[in-house]
Enzyme design. Structure first.
Site, PDB file in Angstrom:
ATOM      1  CB  SER A   1       1.653 -13.430   9.997  1.00  0.00           C
ATOM      2  OG  SER A   1       1.086 -13.301   8.703  1.00  0.00           O
TER       3      SER A   1
ATOM      4  CG  ASP B   1      17.326  -8.231 -12.260  1.00  0.00           C
ATOM      5  OD1 ASP B   1      16.224  -7.664 -12.070  1.00  0.00           O
ATOM      6  OD2 ASP B   1      17.470  -9.469 -12.224  1.00  0.00           O
TER       7      ASP B   1
ATOM      8  CD  GLU C   1      -3.330  -7.530   1.145  1.00  0.00           C
ATOM      9  OE1 GLU C   1      -4.570  -7.382   1.259  1.00  0.00           O
ATOM     10  OE2 GLU C   1      -2.610  -7.904   2.099  1.00  0.00           O
TER      11      GLU C   1
ATOM     12  CD  GLU D   1      -3.114   0.727   2.192  1.00  0.00           C
ATOM     13  OE1 GLU D   1      -3.383   1.668   2.968  1.00  0.00           O
ATOM     14  OE2 GLU D   1      -3.667  -0.393   2.241  1.00  0.00           O
TER      15      GLU D   1
ATOM     16  CG  LEU E   1      15.947  -9.173 -16.503  1.00  0.00           C
ATOM     17  CD1 LEU E   1      17.096 -10.155 -16.548  1.00  0.00           C
ATOM     18  CD2 LEU E   1      15.151  -9.195 -17.806  1.00  0.00           C
TER      19      LEU E   1
END
Length: 307
Positions: free
Chosen positions: A97, A219, A276, A74, A221
């Site tokens: 967690s 990088d 999420e 966020e 990628l």
């Protein structure tokens, strides 16, 4: 180093963690050392984005995301709404967690050490992933693992660990049907019945599973890992073996490094974006190169040139 009135850090703290005594002690200790440290607390989803706006308007030179992987996502989203020259450096105070992104960076896990590093540590420009226009900093992972880890955190560990019989039982009990995934990247494409998909800017997700062990944040990628659906215990054991070696073009597992990938599915494919849950029928994953100034520890394993 004391701030001398120039450096200002805003800690945007997930409200679930706001009353932890060790966090209050860490904040008070750093203030006594002379740091200008302001604390703001989120109440509900989306608050972090608005608080980033407030911090920048208030002259913040650093913003610390205090929370888990979702809270970090966020704050990154809030920063990416700003013009590049207006983005303060972002530090991380891991309080979730799983803390997959923080563990990948090799950040300290105690509040005092993590917050001190976030305020005083080195800053490096890192890439930010984009799923269409939605930013992510760590990993987008989807398929069967995403479906069960939304409510069952041990599910992905069973997939990548040794719980073959348990996993086969789940698949049969749930009458699991794979998603038909069509992926395109610069040099090739693949159309496969997908069991699992991971797109990594960072290296791990699902509570410690290193889905993109070669990932670097600077990088340009993305790591692309996908696992084809299987039908027998013998095939599952083959998958587990290939996941140990991550071949570029295995029988069931492919592991590639690409600047972008486009994805189409025959349904609403379940995907965890920095932890999420989301669902997508189509997306394009790409990178915004060097878009975010990030506070990192010395010899950070997620940097191509750790310094």
């Amino acid at each position: 180093m004391a701030s001398h009135g120039k450096e200002s850090t805003w800690l945007i703290l997930n409200g679930k963690s706001a009353q932890q005594p060790e966090i209050r002690e860490a904040v008070e200790h750093l203030r006594r050392q002379g740091h200008d440290l302001r604390v703001r607390v989120t109440w509900e989803g989306g608050d972090g984005v608005g608080l980033v706006d407030d911090a920048i308007a208030g002259g913040a030179t650093r913003i610390v995301a205090g929370g888990g992987d979702g809270s970090i996502n966020e704050i990154v989203a809030g920063l990416m709404r700003q013009a590049p020259e207006r983005r303060p450096a972002m530090g991380v105070l891991p309080l979730g967690s799983a803390n997959d992104f923080a563990h990948g960076l090799n950040l300290p896990m105690t509040p005092h050490e993590a917050l001190a590093l976030a305020i005083t540590g080195d800053v490096r420009q890192v890439d930010v992933g984009k799923l269409d226009d939605e930013p992510f900093i760590n990993v987008a992972s989807g398929g069967f693992g995403a479906e069960i880890t939304t409510s069952t955190p041990v599910g992905l560990k069973r997939l990548l660990g040794g719980g073959a019989y348990s996993l086969m039982g789940m698949l049969k009990a749930w009458n699991y049907q794979p998603f038909e995934g069509h992926m395109r990247w610069p040099d090739d494409e693949a159309r496969v019945p997908l069991f699992m998909l991971a797109i990594g800017n960072g290296c791990q997700a699902g509570g410690g599973q290193r889905l993109a062990p070669s990932a670097k944040l600077d990088d340009g990628l993305l790591e692309l890992l996908f696992v084809r659906h299987f039908n027998s215990l013998g095939e599952l054991k083959r998958i587990i073996d290939e996941l140990e070696n991550l071949p570029q073009d295995g029988e069931f597992v492919r592991y590639l490094r690409v600047p972008w990938v486009e994805f189409d599915s025959n349904g609403a494919f379940p995907l965890n974006l920095d932890g999420e849950p989301r669902r997508y029928g189509h997306f394009r994953a790409s990178l915004d190169r060097g878009a975010l100034p990030l506070v990192v520890p010395k010899s950070c394993p997620l940097l191509l040139y750790p310094g």
